[in-house]
Scaffold this motif. Sequence first.
Motif, PDB file in Angstrom:
ATOM      1  N   GLY A  14      72.490  14.163  66.602  1.00 13.09           N
ATOM      2  CA  GLY A  14      73.555  13.122  67.324  1.00 13.09           C
ATOM      3  C   GLY A  14      73.213  12.711  68.638  1.00 13.09           C
ATOM      4  O   GLY A  14      73.628  11.697  68.940  1.00 13.09           O
ATOM      5  N   THR A  15      72.469  13.626  69.533  1.00 15.26           N
ATOM      6  CA  THR A  15      72.244  13.050  70.867  1.00 15.26           C
ATOM      7  C   THR A  15      71.470  11.673  70.953  1.00 15.26           C
ATOM      8  O   THR A  15      70.366  11.887  70.225  1.00 15.26           O
ATOM      9  N   LYS A  16      71.855  10.902  71.847  1.00 12.65           N
ATOM     10  CA  LYS A  16      71.128   9.572  71.796  1.00 12.65           C
ATOM     11  C   LYS A  16      69.956   9.620  72.770  1.00 12.65           C
ATOM     12  O   LYS A  16      70.048  10.496  73.722  1.00 12.65           O
ATOM     13  N   LEU A  17      68.807   8.758  72.363  1.00 12.59           N
ATOM     14  CA  LEU A  17      67.652   8.782  73.138  1.00 12.59           C
ATOM     15  C   LEU A  17      67.670   7.588  73.770  1.00 12.59           C
ATOM     16  O   LEU A  17      67.621   6.547  73.076  1.00 12.59           O
ATOM     17  N   TYR A  18      67.350   7.336  75.077  1.00 12.70           N
ATOM     18  CA  TYR A  18      67.225   6.316  75.807  1.00 12.70           C
ATOM     19  C   TYR A  18      65.881   6.276  76.356  1.00 12.70           C
ATOM     20  O   TYR A  18      65.304   7.050  77.174  1.00 12.70           O
ATOM     21  N   LYS A  19      65.221   4.868  76.191  1.00 13.87           N
ATOM     22  CA  LYS A  19      64.069   4.496  77.038  1.00 13.87           C
ATOM     23  C   LYS A  19      64.321   3.721  78.138  1.00 13.87           C
ATOM     24  O   LYS A  19      64.613   2.518  78.048  1.00 13.87           O
ATOM     25  N   PRO A  20      63.874   4.281  79.478  1.00 14.51           N
ATOM     26  CA  PRO A  20      64.175   3.286  80.422  1.00 14.51           C
ATOM     27  C   PRO A  20      62.929   2.317  80.566  1.00 14.51           C
ATOM     28  O   PRO A  20      61.923   2.437  80.097  1.00 14.51           O
ATOM     29  N   VAL A  21      63.318   1.196  81.027  1.00 15.29           N
ATOM     30  CA  VAL A  21      62.271   0.211  81.054  1.00 15.29           C
ATOM     31  C   VAL A  21      61.166   0.567  81.956  1.00 15.29           C
ATOM     32  O   VAL A  21      61.361   0.942  83.171  1.00 15.29           O
ATOM     33  N   LYS A  22      59.866   0.141  81.465  1.00 12.41           N
ATOM     34  CA  LYS A  22      58.786   0.338  82.497  1.00 12.41           C
ATOM     35  C   LYS A  22      58.435   1.849  83.038  1.00 12.41           C
ATOM     36  O   LYS A  22      58.028   1.537  84.258  1.00 12.41           O
ATOM     37  N   LYS A  23      58.808   2.959  82.437  1.00 11.97           N
ATOM     38  CA  LYS A  23      58.664   4.198  83.143  1.00 11.97           C
ATOM     39  C   LYS A  23      57.853   5.087  82.336  1.00 11.97           C
ATOM     40  O   LYS A  23      58.057   6.201  82.602  1.00 11.97           O
ATOM     41  N   ILE A  32      59.160   8.977  80.026  1.00 10.90           N
ATOM     42  CA  ILE A  32      60.053   9.642  80.531  1.00 10.90           C
ATOM     43  C   ILE A  32      61.571   8.988  79.512  1.00 10.90           C
ATOM     44  O   ILE A  32      61.405   7.933  79.271  1.00 10.90           O
ATOM     45  N   TYR A  33      62.209  10.017  79.083  1.00 10.61           N
ATOM     46  CA  TYR A  33      63.256   9.533  78.166  1.00 10.61           C
ATOM     47  C   TYR A  33      64.473  10.176  78.789  1.00 10.61           C
ATOM     48  O   TYR A  33      64.400  11.226  79.505  1.00 10.61           O
ATOM     49  N   ILE A  34      65.565   9.518  78.549  1.00  9.74           N
ATOM     50  CA  ILE A  34      67.036  10.244  79.127  1.00  9.74           C
ATOM     51  C   ILE A  34      67.743  10.535  77.814  1.00  9.74           C
ATOM     52  O   ILE A  34      67.658   9.561  76.823  1.00  9.74           O
ATOM     53  N   VAL A  35      68.551  11.533  77.811  1.00 11.75           N
ATOM     54  CA  VAL A  35      69.360  12.008  76.896  1.00 11.75           C
ATOM     55  C   VAL A  35      70.745  12.011  77.640  1.00 11.75           C
ATOM     56  O   VAL A  35      70.842  12.308  79.030  1.00 11.75           O
ATOM     57  N   LYS A  36      71.750  11.905  77.210  1.00 13.66           N
ATOM     58  CA  LYS A  36      73.369  12.321  77.518  1.00 13.66           C
ATOM     59  C   LYS A  36      73.693  13.228  76.583  1.00 13.66           C
ATOM     60  O   LYS A  36      73.978  13.127  75.475  1.00 13.66           O
ATOM     61  N   VAL A  37      74.000  14.551  77.337  1.00 17.17           N
ATOM     62  CA  VAL A  37      75.068  15.554  76.874  1.00 17.17           C
ATOM     63  C   VAL A  37      76.054  16.014  77.523  1.00 17.17           C
ATOM     64  O   VAL A  37      75.897  16.356  78.786  1.00 17.17           O
ATOM     65  N   ASP A  38      76.961  15.809  76.971  1.00 21.64           N
ATOM     66  CA  ASP A  38      78.396  16.199  77.716  1.00 21.64           C
ATOM     67  C   ASP A  38      78.409  15.367  78.843  1.00 21.64           C
ATOM     68  O   ASP A  38      78.767  16.087  80.064  1.00 21.64           O
ATOM     69  N   GLY A  39      78.304  14.167  78.915  1.00 21.94           N
ATOM     70  CA  GLY A  39      78.266  13.322  80.117  1.00 21.94           C
ATOM     71  C   GLY A  39      77.071  13.520  81.127  1.00 21.94           C
ATOM     72  O   GLY A  39      77.298  12.801  82.220  1.00 21.94           O
ATOM     73  N   LYS A  40      76.200  14.660  81.057  1.00 28.36           N
ATOM     74  CA  LYS A  40      75.240  14.787  81.867  1.00 28.36           C
ATOM     75  C   LYS A  40      73.941  14.080  81.283  1.00 28.36           C
ATOM     76  O   LYS A  40      73.786  14.100  80.247  1.00 28.36           O
ATOM     77  N   GLU A  41      73.226  13.486  82.264  1.00 24.11           N
ATOM     78  CA  GLU A  41      71.811  12.911  82.044  1.00 24.11           C
ATOM     79  C   GLU A  41      70.965  13.829  82.205  1.00 24.11           C
ATOM     80  O   GLU A  41      70.663  14.510  83.086  1.00 24.11           O
ATOM     81  N   ILE A  42      69.979  14.124  81.200  1.00 23.22           N
ATOM     82  CA  ILE A  42      68.996  14.847  81.191  1.00 23.22           C
ATOM     83  C   ILE A  42      67.555  14.133  80.876  1.00 23.22           C
ATOM     84  O   ILE A  42      67.535  13.326  80.074  1.00 23.22           O
ATOM     85  N   ARG A  43      66.631  14.288  81.611  1.00 23.51           N
ATOM     86  CA  ARG A  43      65.248  13.470  81.622  1.00 23.51           C
ATOM     87  C   ARG A  43      64.396  14.462  80.791  1.00 23.51           C
ATOM     88  O   ARG A  43      64.221  15.714  81.048  1.00 23.51           O
ATOM     89  N   TYR A  44      63.678  13.887  79.960  1.00 26.10           N
ATOM     90  CA  TYR A  44      62.537  14.398  79.268  1.00 26.10           C
ATOM     91  C   TYR A  44      61.222  13.723  79.526  1.00 26.10           C
ATOM     92  O   TYR A  44      61.093  12.705  79.437  1.00 26.10           O
TER      93      TYR A  44
END
Length: 130
Positions: free
Chosen positions: A100-109, A112-124
Amino acid sequence: MITRKLSLILLLSIILVACNNQTTEDSGDQMGNPTAEEILSKNKDADIFLLNGVVYSNAEDIEWVNEQELTSDEEVGEIKKQTKDSKAFENYSATKLPVGTKLYKPVKKGDIYIVKVDGKEIRYLGLREG
């Protein structure tokens, strides 16, 4: 005269074959991106997920990734399976991220993907060959 030409052709053929540096399947050299199986065989506790055939690894300890000005712009999906079984890895599988963790793709980066777990942003960061 014909013997000289044949000898020259034979010599050039030998030189070309000897200079060929292509690897064979038996050499162990592989081209392509690292797989979940390769990563988990080296580190069974790796924090990774798979998306579109690319393995992404937790980049919390990579300074240049964390220095990037990023916003979590576009949601591209969510983790569908949590597993440490590398053979069961498929798109949207993760070793540590909860289902259920959402995956986000920053524009033109790039990768690198960003996930949010327990209100914390983690980069992959995508692990790509080359």
